[in-house]
Design an enzyme around this catalytic site. Structure first.
Site, short mmCIF file in Angstrom:
data_model
loop_
_atom_site.label_atom_id
_atom_site.label_comp_id
_atom_site.label_asym_id
_atom_site.label_seq_id
_atom_site.Cartn_x
_atom_site.Cartn_y
_atom_site.Cartn_z
N GLU A 32 0.86 -1.23 0.08
CA GLU A 32 -0.01 -0.20 0.01
C GLU A 32 1.09 1.18 -0.09
O GLU A 32 1.85 1.16 0.79
CB GLU A 32 -0.84 0.16 1.32
CG GLU A 32 -1.89 1.46 1.29
CD GLU A 32 -2.71 1.35 2.49
OE1 GLU A 32 -2.32 0.80 3.70
OE2 GLU A 32 -3.54 2.25 2.65
N ARG A 259 6.77 -12.16 9.09
CA ARG A 259 7.51 -10.98 8.50
C ARG A 259 8.76 -10.78 9.30
O ARG A 259 9.05 -11.36 10.29
CB ARG A 259 6.47 -9.80 8.91
CG ARG A 259 6.38 -9.27 10.43
CD ARG A 259 5.67 -7.98 10.59
NE ARG A 259 4.45 -8.02 9.91
CZ ARG A 259 4.11 -6.70 9.18
NH1 ARG A 259 5.07 -5.84 9.06
NH2 ARG A 259 3.11 -6.87 8.80
N LYS A 269 5.31 0.76 11.07
CA LYS A 269 5.13 2.22 10.24
C LYS A 269 4.90 3.27 11.46
O LYS A 269 5.55 4.18 11.26
CB LYS A 269 3.99 1.86 9.43
CG LYS A 269 4.07 2.77 8.05
CD LYS A 269 3.02 2.30 7.12
CE LYS A 269 3.37 1.19 6.33
NZ LYS A 269 2.23 0.62 5.48
#
Length: 751
Positions: A32, A259, A269
């Site tokens: 994204e 991850r 983030k």
RNA sequence: UGGGGUAUGGCCAAGCGGUAAGGCAACGGUUUUUGGUACCGUUAUUCGGGGGUUCGAAUCCCUCUACCCCAUCCA
């Protein structure tokens, strides 16, 4: 690449390829565009592009831009840069989910027509309430009963912007009681009164991830949709959407991996943003950050990042990789290719009293073990600088460098000895007076003097000043929580380090090893001719003797944790009765009796099998172990075999026609196609070999072929016994009677 | 608490019933004009715990434990 072990994704892809499920492997990297990419993205890029490359398919780069309020074009540029920098090429143009908005809308209409989707008009709070909780089922909104026509009309008007945000949403009609919360009528579309960076103001509704992602994959012909673990629960919707729409095969399947986490840094983030916003770091490309931009500015190479990704592997266990692994990858990458130059970070003046004039010394850029050519001239005179800690007035034991009694070699130059120490008023050493040995010149040394070390230096008048930025880990804590764990010394700037003059014509983007310090990178942003700036990429590896001085012996040794078992749910009365019967009457051991008694399906199967062949223990064992496995992912009426067949199978074991090992093999066959066990044994010739006269020659052959292992075994490596048994069984296709093999091996062959 | 996952040395990680791969880290040693590199060697009698099945279990069964994810109109 040697000995590359395959990860689970490779395995899946290969299976699919072998099964002819797809013509070509298509993957995608679908970020994204709402933040800067970091090394976690690099892992995903490496996996997706890597698989495509390995299996001769292709990989798309797709911007998953379904949320106009968070996304921006600056991020798509950063993402594109990251992929390119890592050396990958995406297939054709960059794709955008927003390119598929019209198609997606068509699919939504189709779902409505199939009565699999409806417009809901509950407010947000109500909707949450209706969803239920993980332990309580939800209930369906009354709007779920709207007619197809009404839904179609409403959706159309939502799209046209006739409603305010939050007034209506489109939901899939699945199951409000699903144990998977994600399946409780997930949202497909929401109204957003926002400007989309690409679609502009064309749409008033935007698809949700769960609706857009699977269909985008499908539209692009993706075969393997690889994402991180937190989407495991979403896989069910992924499948639901694709299956419900009854799309033309082949369709993509989703697979999840863990991850990347690295210690002493953060990857989220939110936390990254916090660091930037609170100006704890200088920006998204601060060299201490694990962002691609940061790593890149620090001086990491794409190859080193890719090697790192390769080394850490791909699996499904949440894990934290040691930064040392990353540091290794860049050292390993740079060592064989960057030139070595001399730089002094903390200068101490040395005057060589018996040297007059000046000269230019030839200095090779690479050590003997780097197979590269190249050298430069290094000026030398009586005034030089050395590293302050390369001299010790009162040396500790094991100190190799200059001391009042110990000479040292100036790299590429002469050996010097300390003659006098000059101090200031406070007793600080400000200068060393030294003498050199004219016959000790590097390359033509006839002095015969043994030194324990060679140190770097710079000529005092010709050396250039540079700024050096030394980076350390951003956090003190291995698993940082927040800014309270920040390492206050993560950046140390040295404004006037001295470097040999040959380096300076260099420009940005060049890497050097500053001898005995580490690898450095000319900062691509701040470097200028007036103030050359070098970033430390990574230190040279610190040897053990160096470390021993600093580090204290660490306390370790943890006692093995004692684990307390939880309570087991008690048996019902009925189960109790069965358990009693099994242990007392049928003489089963309590463990087997326990599992049998507690499982209605198993016990009924068991009872039935017993009526054919009365071998209570063996049948019980097969049922509690093998049958139980089959029943784990199948229901009882899906089983291909009958209790009667189980009984005949066990009968063959009891007759010694086959071994238990073969019985398991036969059982697998039975459960696959329901064939009669006797048939299987006959057609595959699985009757067991128990005759020592047949087995012995095979054993002897194995022994003759593995002399080293025989020796090791005789020397006491008893673990190898299993190896020999295994080899014999392998040679006989599993048919040798393992008990006999064991006997023979133990008493005849290896004694 | 329901569901979905995961557990193999200090850190990653292979392994899919027959000798516990490999990398990083660590520790010895050799080479070395970088206390670097390279090379050689050492480091899991044991796979989260406990039971069971088997000649043989990290791998199959039962059970317990710990951790992660899910109740955004985020992705």
């Amino acid at each position: 690449m040697i000995n590359k072990s395959k990860n689970f994704l490779n395995r899946i892809v290969e299976e699919d390829l072998n099964a002819g499920k797809y013509q070509e492997i298509v993957t995608r990297f679908p970020p994204e565009p709402n933040g800067f990419p970091h090394i976690g993205h690099a892992k995903s890029i490496s996996i997706n592009f890597g698989i495509a490359k390995e299996y001769l398919g292709h990989c798309n780069l797709r911007m998953d831009d379904t949320n106009p309020t968070t996304e921006d074009t600056q991020y798509v540029e950063a993402l594109k840069d990251a992929v390119k920098w890592l050396g990958f090429e995406w297939d054709k143009e960059v794709r955008y989910t927003s390119d598929y908005f019209s198609k997606l809308y068509e699919y939504a209409i189709q779902l409505i027509k199939m009565e699999k989707a409806y417009v809901d008009s509950l407010d947000e709070e109500k909707m949450r309430e209706y969803r239920g909780t993980v332990t309580q089922v939800g209930k369906r909104s009354k709007f779920a009963q709207r007619s197809v026509e009404e839904n179609l009309d409403l959706l159309e008007r939502m799209k046209k912007g006739e409603f305010k945000e939050g007034e209506h949403v489109l939901r899939a009609k699945i199951d409000m009681a699903s144990p998977n919360m994600k399946m409780r009528d997930p949202l497909l579309y929401r109204i957003k009164d926002a400007h989309h960076f690409r679609a502009k103001d064309e749409w008033s509704i935007y698809p949700m991830y769960d609706f857009a992602h699977c269909l985008s994959d499908y539209i692009e012909g993706v075969t393997h949709s690889i994402c991180t673990l937190e989407f495991e629960n979403n896989r069910e919707i992924y499948d639901w959407v694709l299956d419900t729409l009854e799309l033309e095969p082949p369709r993509p399947y989703q697979h999840e991996f863990a991850r990347l986490n690295i210690n002493y840094t953060v990857m989220s983030k939110r936390k990254l943003l916090e660091l930037v916003e609170k100006e704890i770091v200088s920006g998204w490309d601060d060299p201490r950050l694990p962002t691609i931009a940061g790593l890149r500015r620090r001086g990491y190479t794409p190859e080193s990042i890719l090697n790192f990704c390769e080394q850490i592997g791909v699996a499904k266990a949440n894990s934290v990789v040691d930064v040392a692994q990353l540091e290794f990858s860049i050292r390993d990458n740079l060592n064989p290719k960057v030139p070595r130059v001399m730089c002094v970070l903390d200068p101490l003046k040395v005057t060589i009293t018996n040297y007059e004039g000046s000269e230019e010394l030839e200095a090779s850029y690479y050590p003997y073990d780097v197979p590269k050519e190249g050298s430069r001239k290094v000026p030398f005179s009586k005034e030089i600088y050395i590293e302050r800690d390369d001299f010790m007035e009162n040396p500790s034991k094991g100190y190799f460098r200059l001391t009042p009694d110990q000479p040292v070699r100036l790299k590429h130059a002469y050996i010097i000895s300390c003659k006098e120490i000059i101090k200031d008023g406070q007793g600080n050493i400000v200068e060393i007076k030294a003498e050199y040995y004219p016959d000790s010149k590097s390359g033509s040394d006839t002095s015969g003097i043994k030194v324990r070390s060679a140190i770097q230096w710079v000529e005092a008048n010709k050396a250039k000043e540079i700024e050096v930025r030394l980076y350390d880990r951003l956090y003190n804590n291995e698993a940082p929580d927040g800014i309270e764990d920040i390492n206050p010394n993560s950046l140390k700037v040295i404004k006037n380090a001295l470097i040999e003059p040959s380096v300076l014509p260099e420009k940005i983007g060049v890497r050097f090893q500053f001898e005995r310090h580490g690898y450095f990178f000319a900062d691509p942003i701040d470097y200028s001719d007036e103030t050359p700036v070098f970033n430390k990429i990574v230190s040279l590896k610190e040897s053990s003797s160096q470390k021993r001085k600093v580090s204290q012996n660490k306390p370790k040794l943890q006692a093995k944790k004692v684990q307390i078992d939880g309570e087991v749910t008690p048996m019902t009365q009925e189960e109790e009765v069965l358990f009693e019967k099994y242990t007392n009457e049928l003489k089963l051991n309590s463990e087997v009796a326990n599992t049998l008694a507690r499982d209605k399906q198993l016990s009924s199967l068991y009872e039935e099998a017993l009526t054919t062949h009365s071998s209570p223990i063996n049948i019980a064992n097969l049922i509690t172990n093998e049958v139980a496995r089959e029943l784990k992912n199948k229901s009882i009426d899906e089983l291909k075999f009958t209790p009667k067949q189980i009984a005949t199978l066990i009968k063959m074991v009891d007759d010694k026609t086959i071994s238990t090992k073969i019985a398991k093999q036969v059982f697998e066959e039975m459960s696959k196609n329901g064939e009669e066990p006797t048939q299987i044994v006959e057609s595959k010739g699985l009757i067991q070999i128990s005759d020592p006269a047949v087995i012995l020659p095979i054993i002897e052959d194995i022994i003759a072929k593995n002399p080293e292992n025989v020796e090791k075994y005789r020397a006491g490596n008893s673990k190898l016994f299993g190896f020999f048994v295994g080899q014999v069984l392998k040679a006989t296709g599993g048919k040798a009677n393992p008990k006999v093999v064991n006997e023979l091996l133990k008493n005849v062959a290896l004694s």
